[in-house]
Design a protein around this motif. Structure first.
Motif, PDB file in Angstrom:
ATOM      1  N   MET A  26       2.482   2.555  -5.569  1.00 58.62           N
ATOM      2  CA  MET A  26       1.341   2.232  -6.412  1.00 58.62           C
ATOM      3  C   MET A  26       1.760   1.847  -7.836  1.00 58.62           C
ATOM      4  O   MET A  26       1.227   0.913  -8.416  1.00 58.62           O
ATOM      5  CB  MET A  26       0.392   3.434  -6.486  1.00 58.62           C
ATOM      6  N   HIS A  62       5.217   6.128  -7.996  1.00 59.43           N
ATOM      7  CA  HIS A  62       4.040   6.835  -7.501  1.00 59.43           C
ATOM      8  C   HIS A  62       3.742   6.287  -6.106  1.00 59.43           C
ATOM      9  O   HIS A  62       3.354   5.120  -5.961  1.00 59.43           O
ATOM     10  CB  HIS A  62       2.852   6.637  -8.444  1.00 59.43           C
ATOM     11  N   ALA A 115       4.605  12.586  -3.788  1.00 59.45           N
ATOM     12  CA  ALA A 115       3.724  11.581  -4.378  1.00 59.45           C
ATOM     13  C   ALA A 115       4.352  10.912  -5.592  1.00 59.45           C
ATOM     14  O   ALA A 115       4.027   9.764  -5.914  1.00 59.45           O
ATOM     15  CB  ALA A 115       2.387  12.222  -4.750  1.00 59.45           C
ATOM     16  N   ASP A 164       0.818  -1.208   0.000  1.00 59.80           N
ATOM     17  CA  ASP A 164       0.000   0.000   0.000  1.00 59.80           C
ATOM     18  C   ASP A 164       0.852   1.258   0.000  1.00 59.80           C
ATOM     19  O   ASP A 164       0.345   2.350   0.245  1.00 59.80           O
ATOM     20  CB  ASP A 164      -0.941   0.014   1.213  1.00 59.80           C
ATOM     21  N   SER A 165       2.156   1.125  -0.271  1.00 56.77           N
ATOM     22  CA  SER A 165       3.041   2.287  -0.275  1.00 56.77           C
ATOM     23  C   SER A 165       3.373   2.724  -1.698  1.00 56.77           C
ATOM     24  O   SER A 165       3.188   3.881  -2.063  1.00 56.77           O
ATOM     25  CB  SER A 165       4.319   1.990   0.513  1.00 56.77           C
ATOM     26  N   LYS A 170       1.854   6.202  -2.491  1.00 56.60           N
ATOM     27  CA  LYS A 170       0.530   6.517  -1.940  1.00 56.60           C
ATOM     28  C   LYS A 170       0.635   7.342  -0.666  1.00 56.60           C
ATOM     29  O   LYS A 170      -0.139   8.292  -0.455  1.00 56.60           O
ATOM     30  CB  LYS A 170      -0.233   5.221  -1.681  1.00 56.60           C
ATOM     31  N   TYR A 171       1.586   6.983   0.202  1.00 57.18           N
ATOM     32  CA  TYR A 171       1.744   7.688   1.469  1.00 57.18           C
ATOM     33  C   TYR A 171       3.175   8.212   1.586  1.00 57.18           C
ATOM     34  O   TYR A 171       4.027   7.589   2.236  1.00 57.18           O
ATOM     35  CB  TYR A 171       1.430   6.765   2.645  1.00 57.18           C
TER      36      TYR A 171
END
Length: 248
Positions: A73, A116, A128, A70-71, A118-119
């Motif tokens: 993308m 890219h 970003a 989830d880091s 996400k966080y």
């Protein structure tokens, strides 16, 4: 009378053929006189030097765990230019075929990866969209088999194909503090193919050529503990090389 006329017509035909033969020999001799480096094609071995521009990028294969992350993308490769210098060693096998070894070949290649995130972490100056620049200093040994066309005056075209092995002098695969790095292995091998043109000048041969050079091995030294490395499974090198070769 018929026989005499027949003999006269045969003599005229022979005379015309002889004159045509003499004229063609004179034209051939004139063409030979206009040839630059007429003895070069009889050389068994000759040397050269090449000035190189390369456009490099990675072919990226994402790791299976990428979808669970989830880091990061998206990971996109970006083509970047570089330069180099090479020595050419050519062995003539026949009027049509030559073997060429390029050594030493020193390439400064730059490849970018666009992430890219996400966080992004502002404490680490992350945004970003992050660009990771990967620099390589490649010491290579390509070996090619060349197929040459007939020489047309002071011009000739050739095609070639072969393989290469490369050693990355700037490899960071053993780096410890590599949180923001993409680690690369030291060795790579691959295949190459291209086309070139010989222009014969009075004292040298100028040969512009272009080739595609594709690495076959995975040069990514993956570290699952690093954010920018764990998202990638394999990295294969892709390169388009334009050379100006001077031979004598």
């Amino acid at each position: 009378m018929y026989n005499l006329l027949r003999q006269k017509s045969q003599l005229k035909g022979w005379a015309a053929g002889l004159m045509l033969m003499i004229a063609s020999q004179q034209v051939s001799a004139q063409l030979r006189d206009d040839l630059n480096l007429p003895d070069h094609d009889t050389k068994k071995y000759y040397l050269g030097i090449g000035l190189i521009y390369n456009n490099s990028r990675f072919q990226v294969s994402q790791h299976p765990s990428f979808l669970a992350s989830d880091s990061v993308m998206v990971v996109d490769p970006l083509s970047t230019g570089g330069f180099g210098l090479a020595g050419m060693h050519t062995l003539r096998l026949s009027p049509r075929f030559e073997v060429r070894a390029i050594f030493p070949q020193l390439l400064f290649a730059y490849k970018n990866l666009i992430y890219h995130v996400k966080y992004p972490d502002p404490n680490k100056n992350e945004t970003a969209v992050m660009t990771k620049r990967v620099e390589s200093i490649l010491l290579g040994l390509p070996v090619h088999l060349k197929f040459r066309s007939d020489r047309i005056g002071n011009f000739r075209v050739y095609m070639f194909g072969g393989g290469k092995i490369e050693y990355d002098l700037a490899s960071n695969s053993t780096a410890r503090k590599a949180e923001d790095l993409i680690k690369l292995k030291k060795y790579d091998f691959g295949v190459e193919a291209g086309i070139g043109f010989n222009f014969y000048f009075p004292v040298f041969i100028l040969s512009p050529e272009i080739k595609v050079s594709n690495g076959l091995s995975n040069i990514h030294s993956r570290d699952p503990n690093l954010k920018y490395s764990s998202a990638i499974d394999k990295l294969n090198s892709r390169m388009i090389v334009f050379s100006l070769i001077f031979e004598g």
